[in-house]
Design a protein around this motif. Structure first.
Motif, PDB file in Angstrom:
ATOM      1  N   LYS A  97       0.830  -1.197   0.000  1.00  0.00           N
ATOM      2  CA  LYS A  97       0.000   0.000   0.000  1.00  0.00           C
ATOM      3  C   LYS A  97       0.870   1.255   0.000  1.00  0.00           C
ATOM      4  CE  LYS A  97      -3.513   0.144   2.861  1.00  0.00           C
ATOM      5  NZ  LYS A  97      -4.321   0.401   4.094  1.00  0.00           N
ATOM      6  N   GLU A  98       2.001   1.182   0.699  1.00  0.00           N
ATOM      7  CA  GLU A  98       2.927   2.317   0.733  1.00  0.00           C
ATOM      8  C   GLU A  98       3.457   2.631  -0.663  1.00  0.00           C
ATOM      9  OE1 GLU A  98       2.977  -0.259   2.777  1.00  0.00           O
ATOM     10  OE2 GLU A  98       2.333   0.738   4.635  1.00  0.00           O
ATOM     11  N   ALA A  99       3.737   1.580  -1.434  1.00  0.00           N
ATOM     12  CA  ALA A  99       4.227   1.775  -2.803  1.00  0.00           C
ATOM     13  C   ALA A  99       3.145   2.410  -3.668  1.00  0.00           C
ATOM     14  CB  ALA A  99       4.664   0.439  -3.402  1.00  0.00           C
ATOM     15  N   LEU A 100       1.906   2.028  -3.439  1.00  0.00           N
ATOM     16  CA  LEU A 100       0.802   2.620  -4.185  1.00  0.00           C
ATOM     17  C   LEU A 100       0.633   4.089  -3.829  1.00  0.00           C
ATOM     18  CD1 LEU A 100      -1.639   2.558  -6.029  1.00  0.00           C
ATOM     19  CD2 LEU A 100      -2.980   1.539  -4.159  1.00  0.00           C
ATOM     20  N   PHE A 101       0.702   4.408  -2.536  1.00  0.00           N
ATOM     21  CA  PHE A 101       0.594   5.809  -2.129  1.00  0.00           C
ATOM     22  C   PHE A 101       1.751   6.624  -2.692  1.00  0.00           C
ATOM     23  CE2 PHE A 101       1.603   9.194   1.004  1.00  0.00           C
ATOM     24  CZ  PHE A 101       0.499   9.991   0.758  1.00  0.00           C
ATOM     25  N   GLU A 102       2.935   6.024  -2.703  1.00  0.00           N
ATOM     26  CA  GLU A 102       4.107   6.686  -3.271  1.00  0.00           C
ATOM     27  C   GLU A 102       3.868   7.026  -4.744  1.00  0.00           C
ATOM     28  OE1 GLU A 102       8.346   7.763  -3.590  1.00  0.00           O
ATOM     29  OE2 GLU A 102       6.930   7.584  -1.943  1.00  0.00           O
ATOM     30  N   ALA A 103       3.313   6.077  -5.483  1.00  0.00           N
ATOM     31  CA  ALA A 103       3.046   6.288  -6.907  1.00  0.00           C
ATOM     32  C   ALA A 103       1.986   7.363  -7.114  1.00  0.00           C
ATOM     33  CB  ALA A 103       2.605   4.979  -7.559  1.00  0.00           C
ATOM     34  N   VAL A 104       0.959   7.359  -6.263  1.00  0.00           N
ATOM     35  CA  VAL A 104      -0.082   8.392  -6.340  1.00  0.00           C
ATOM     36  C   VAL A 104       0.536   9.764  -6.072  1.00  0.00           C
ATOM     37  CG1 VAL A 104      -2.140   9.309  -5.196  1.00  0.00           C
ATOM     38  CG2 VAL A 104      -2.004   6.882  -5.757  1.00  0.00           C
ATOM     39  N   ASN A 105       1.367   9.834  -5.057  1.00  0.00           N
ATOM     40  CA  ASN A 105       2.009  11.090  -4.687  1.00  0.00           C
ATOM     41  C   ASN A 105       2.899  11.607  -5.815  1.00  0.00           C
ATOM     42  OD1 ASN A 105       2.791  13.236  -3.080  1.00  0.00           O
ATOM     43  ND2 ASN A 105       4.331  12.074  -1.952  1.00  0.00           N
ATOM     44  N   ILE A 106       3.666  10.711  -6.424  1.00  0.00           N
ATOM     45  CA  ILE A 106       4.550  11.091  -7.530  1.00  0.00           C
ATOM     46  C   ILE A 106       3.739  11.556  -8.735  1.00  0.00           C
ATOM     47  CG2 ILE A 106       6.107  10.153  -9.279  1.00  0.00           C
ATOM     48  CD1 ILE A 106       7.471  10.843  -6.659  1.00  0.00           C
ATOM     49  N   SER A 107       2.677  10.812  -9.062  1.00  0.00           N
ATOM     50  CA  SER A 107       1.837  11.184 -10.197  1.00  0.00           C
ATOM     51  C   SER A 107       1.222  12.565  -9.993  1.00  0.00           C
ATOM     52  CB  SER A 107       0.720  10.138 -10.383  1.00  0.00           C
ATOM     53  OG  SER A 107      -0.154  10.507 -11.429  1.00  0.00           O
ATOM     54  N   TYR A 108       0.784  12.835  -8.764  1.00  0.00           N
ATOM     55  CA  TYR A 108       0.198  14.133  -8.443  1.00  0.00           C
ATOM     56  C   TYR A 108       1.234  15.249  -8.584  1.00  0.00           C
ATOM     57  CZ  TYR A 108      -2.119  17.764  -5.660  1.00  0.00           C
ATOM     58  OH  TYR A 108      -2.688  18.951  -5.233  1.00  0.00           O
ATOM     59  N   LYS A 109       2.441  14.998  -8.092  1.00  0.00           N
ATOM     60  CA  LYS A 109       3.494  16.009  -8.190  1.00  0.00           C
ATOM     61  C   LYS A 109       3.882  16.271  -9.647  1.00  0.00           C
ATOM     62  CE  LYS A 109       5.790  16.101  -3.710  1.00  0.00           C
ATOM     63  NZ  LYS A 109       4.682  15.570  -2.939  1.00  0.00           N
ATOM     64  N   GLN A 110       3.854  15.237 -10.462  1.00  0.00           N
ATOM     65  CA  GLN A 110       4.165  15.430 -11.880  1.00  0.00           C
ATOM     66  C   GLN A 110       3.128  16.326 -12.552  1.00  0.00           C
ATOM     67  OE1 GLN A 110       4.482  11.199 -12.874  1.00  0.00           O
ATOM     68  NE2 GLN A 110       6.657  11.486 -13.353  1.00  0.00           N
ATOM     69  N   ARG A 111       1.857  16.135 -12.184  1.00  0.00           N
ATOM     70  CA  ARG A 111       0.809  17.003 -12.752  1.00  0.00           C
ATOM     71  C   ARG A 111       0.989  18.439 -12.276  1.00  0.00           C
ATOM     72  NH1 ARG A 111      -2.586  12.595 -11.435  1.00  0.00           N
ATOM     73  NH2 ARG A 111      -3.535  13.735  -9.711  1.00  0.00           N
ATOM     74  N   LEU A 112       1.296  18.605 -10.997  1.00  0.00           N
ATOM     75  CA  LEU A 112       1.510  19.952 -10.473  1.00  0.00           C
ATOM     76  C   LEU A 112       2.738  20.611 -11.116  1.00  0.00           C
ATOM     77  CD1 LEU A 112       0.844  19.518  -6.641  1.00  0.00           C
ATOM     78  CD2 LEU A 112      -0.638  20.606  -8.329  1.00  0.00           C
TER      79      LEU A 112
END
Length: 214
Positions: A78-93
């Motif tokens: 789950k931590e890896a999934l949250f990490e990926a979500v966080n990275i994807s969000y930062k890339q959009r920002l």
């Protein structure tokens, strides 16, 4: 080699791209895997934001329309999934921040972007959980993405300062500390407007003030 020799030698033909050498089934499987990953990230971003990090993987799988096993094939924890979500969000920002560098009003571009990040973050339960547990910071392997995000935000800040919209005595580290402090706030039920008041105070404090006339 002559044209006749080339025609008789199949190895002499120009190599085809790897993509063309894949079977239709392989291409379909790869496209399906990419689509599944995007669906998982979209569903996880929404559910993490609404319900926090304690949400079970099975609920994310249901929202994404995939099996639990499919999620674990892409993200082992789950931590890896949250990490990926966080990275994807930062890339959009990051992409948005870069596009705002051409905005005709640097001050408006900076404050609108700054306020939106904070407002989205304040309602995101997963980010609050991450701040409390110390898991908000992304892994070293993704430091390039984080650096790109920080650089894009810093450029927005610099441009707003050059336009005399933001005070000149702060840097991005100061800004990040302010953002982290606001995102860590737990809004009391008996003071629903506390966050908005504090955000207003911070924004007013960031605005440029001409002290030369004083």
């Amino acid at each position: 080699m002559s044209e006749k020799e080339q025609s008789l030698n199949p190895m002499a033909k120009s190599p085809q791209p790897v993509e063309d050498n894949l079977s239709d089934d392989s291409k379909s499987l790869r496209a399906d895997a990419k689509q599944n990953r995007e669906q998982i990230l979209e569903a996880a971003h929404k559910i993490f934001a609404e319900k926090g990090l304690s949400i079970p993987i099975s609920e994310i799988a249901s929202q994404a329309g995939v099996g639990v096993g499919t999620i674990y094939r892409h993200f082992p924890t789950k931590e890896a999934l949250f990490e990926a979500v966080n990275i994807s969000y930062k890339q959009r920002l990051t992409a948005e921040a870069k596009s705002l560098l051409n905005h005709p009003d640097p001050g408006k571009a900076f404050f609108d972007f700054f306020s939106r990040i904070l407002e989205e973050g304040f309602t995101n339960r997963a980010l609050k959980d991450a701040f409390k547990s110390g898991t908000f910071n992304t892994q070293t392997a993704n430091c390039g993405i984080i650096e790109d995000f920080h650089a894009a935000c810093a450029n927005l800040l610099t441009r707003a300062q050059q336009a005399k919209a933001v005070r000149e005595d702060i840097n991005f580290k100061d800004l990040f500390i302010l953002m982290s402090g606001l995102l860590a706030i737990e809004q009391p039920k008996d003071a629903p407007d506390q966050y908005n008041r504090l955000l207003s105070v911070v924004i007013d404090g960031l605005r440029y003030q001409d002290t030369s006339a004083k």
